[in-house]
Write a protein that holds these residues in place. Structure first.
Motif, short mmCIF file in Angstrom:
data_model
loop_
_atom_site.label_atom_id
_atom_site.label_comp_id
_atom_site.label_asym_id
_atom_site.label_seq_id
_atom_site.Cartn_x
_atom_site.Cartn_y
_atom_site.Cartn_z
N ASN A 1 0.63 -1.02 -0.18
CA ASN A 1 0.16 -0.05 0.43
C ASN A 1 0.30 0.94 0.47
O ASN A 1 2.64 1.40 -0.16
N ARG A 2 -0.09 2.07 -0.25
CA ARG A 2 0.81 3.91 0.19
C ARG A 2 1.98 3.43 1.10
O ARG A 2 3.01 4.05 1.20
N ARG A 3 1.67 3.30 2.10
CA ARG A 3 2.88 2.78 3.33
C ARG A 3 3.94 2.32 3.39
O ARG A 3 4.97 3.09 3.48
N ALA A 4 3.74 1.46 2.88
CA ALA A 4 4.32 0.75 2.55
C ALA A 4 5.75 0.74 1.97
O ALA A 4 7.25 0.50 1.47
N PHE A 5 4.93 1.59 0.16
CA PHE A 5 5.94 2.40 -0.56
C PHE A 5 6.40 3.02 -0.12
O PHE A 5 7.91 3.33 -0.97
N PHE A 6 5.89 4.33 0.53
CA PHE A 6 6.87 5.05 0.73
C PHE A 6 7.58 4.84 1.50
O PHE A 6 9.40 5.89 1.31
N THR A 7 7.92 3.61 2.29
CA THR A 7 9.27 3.68 3.13
C THR A 7 9.97 2.36 2.76
O THR A 7 11.04 3.03 2.76
N ASN A 8 9.56 1.69 1.79
CA ASN A 8 10.34 0.71 1.02
C ASN A 8 11.22 1.71 0.18
O ASN A 8 12.22 1.12 -0.61
N ALA A 9 10.31 2.53 -0.67
CA ALA A 9 10.75 2.96 -2.40
C ALA A 9 11.76 4.67 -2.04
O ALA A 9 12.59 4.58 -2.49
N GLU A 10 11.69 4.92 -0.69
CA GLU A 10 12.10 5.95 -0.26
C GLU A 10 14.02 5.73 -0.24
O GLU A 10 14.94 6.73 -1.18
N PRO A 11 14.83 4.18 0.91
CA PRO A 11 15.81 3.97 0.59
C PRO A 11 16.32 3.54 -0.47
O PRO A 11 17.46 3.64 -1.41
N CYS A 12 15.34 3.30 -1.28
CA CYS A 12 15.40 2.65 -2.89
C CYS A 12 16.37 3.62 -3.82
O CYS A 12 17.41 3.48 -4.56
N VAL A 13 15.04 4.61 -4.03
CA VAL A 13 15.72 5.81 -4.85
C VAL A 13 17.24 6.57 -4.21
O VAL A 13 17.76 6.95 -5.56
N GLN A 14 17.24 6.33 -2.41
CA GLN A 14 17.93 7.13 -2.43
C GLN A 14 19.41 6.25 -3.29
O GLN A 14 21.01 6.80 -3.47
N GLN A 15 19.22 5.06 -2.83
CA GLN A 15 21.31 3.72 -3.16
C GLN A 15 21.04 4.47 -5.00
O GLN A 15 21.88 4.22 -5.48
N TYR A 16 19.90 4.35 -6.64
CA TYR A 16 20.22 4.70 -6.80
C TYR A 16 20.47 6.12 -7.32
O TYR A 16 21.69 5.99 -8.49
#
Length: 245
Positions: A94-109
């Motif tokens: 859901n939206r909550r999980a997306f922002f939790t998981n995607a933020e560190p992923c984006v920062q790593q990219y």
């Protein structure tokens, strides 16, 4: 994990303390055991991260019951976390999980200077599907759409943001490859009628996307949403790139 108090090099209480620096109670259960007469060891174990304590000698049946109870507790925590982070209808994050998981992923990219994109999808005229075919049909469309996302873009971080909006963070070899993947997905949705209650339902999707941004995920989502709005205002069933609108 089961640890005795009396051990060489490091005692069980110190071990618990060290393990809790890496693993939370939601990830790992610890049972401390001790045959020491000192009655404070149980409190010290619990204070330093253990979930349970047994004094030696103990009944074997009680030992197995404590293990089973702690495993059940971990399973219950996992179920609660799954329910809190998963969309009940599509089983996507859901939206909550997306922002939790995607933020560190984006920062790593960004750190790795990798090619990636953040995209938001919106099913076109979804209200019309509900009005004409009923809300059950609309729910069926959402489930099928989620399956298409998994099939075509399953290597990325997917989510259902809410309603008929979905999102993905996706990496690739270059911008052209990512755009092609998104466009092929859009074409597949538009050309695949969904069967429901003896009816064939056709629908399409609009997509707003941001490529290789160094901004925060929140800012990228705002820009992708603006691009999505542009796509819907200019005919729908198309992709709009944030830096080209």
């Amino acid at each position: 994990m089961i640890t005795d108090l009396e051990m060489p090099v490091m005692d069980g209480i110190t071990l618990c303390n060290e393990i809790r620096k890496k693993y939370s109670r939601e990830q790992l259960a610890i049972i401390g055991i001790s045959g020491a007469i000192n009655g404070t060891h149980s409190a010290r174990f619990i204070k330093n991260g253990a979930d349970d304590f047994l004094r030696k000698p103990f009944c074997l049946e009680e030992f197995y019951c404590r293990i089973t109870q702690n495993i059940d507790n971990l399973n219950n925590i996992e179920k609660i976390q799954h329910a809190a982070n998963t969309d009940y209808l599509t089983e996507l994050p859901n939206r909550r999980a997306f922002f939790t998981n995607a933020e560190p992923c984006v920062q790593q990219y960004i750190k790795d200077k990798a090619t990636y994109c953040v995209a938001i999808f919106d099913i076109d005229f979804f209200k019309k599907v509900n009005d004409v075919h009923g809300h059950d049909a609309g729910d069926h469309i959402l489930k099928v759409f989620a399956l298409y996302l998994r099939k075509h873009l399953g290597t990325g971080l997917l989510s259902r943001l809410g309603g008929e909006e979905f999102s993905v963070v996706l990496s690739g070899t270059d911008k052209k490859e990512l755009y092609t993947k998104l466009d092929q997905f859009r074409e597949n949705v538009a050309s695949s009628a969904v069967s429901y209650a003896n009816t064939e339902i056709n629908y399409s999707v609009s997509i707003g996307v941001v490529f290789n941004s160094t901004k925060t995920l929140t800012q990228q989502m705002i820009e992708a949403d603006a691009a999505l709005y542009f796509a819907k205002e200019n005919g729908r069933n198309r992709i709009a790139v944030a830096d080209k609108i």
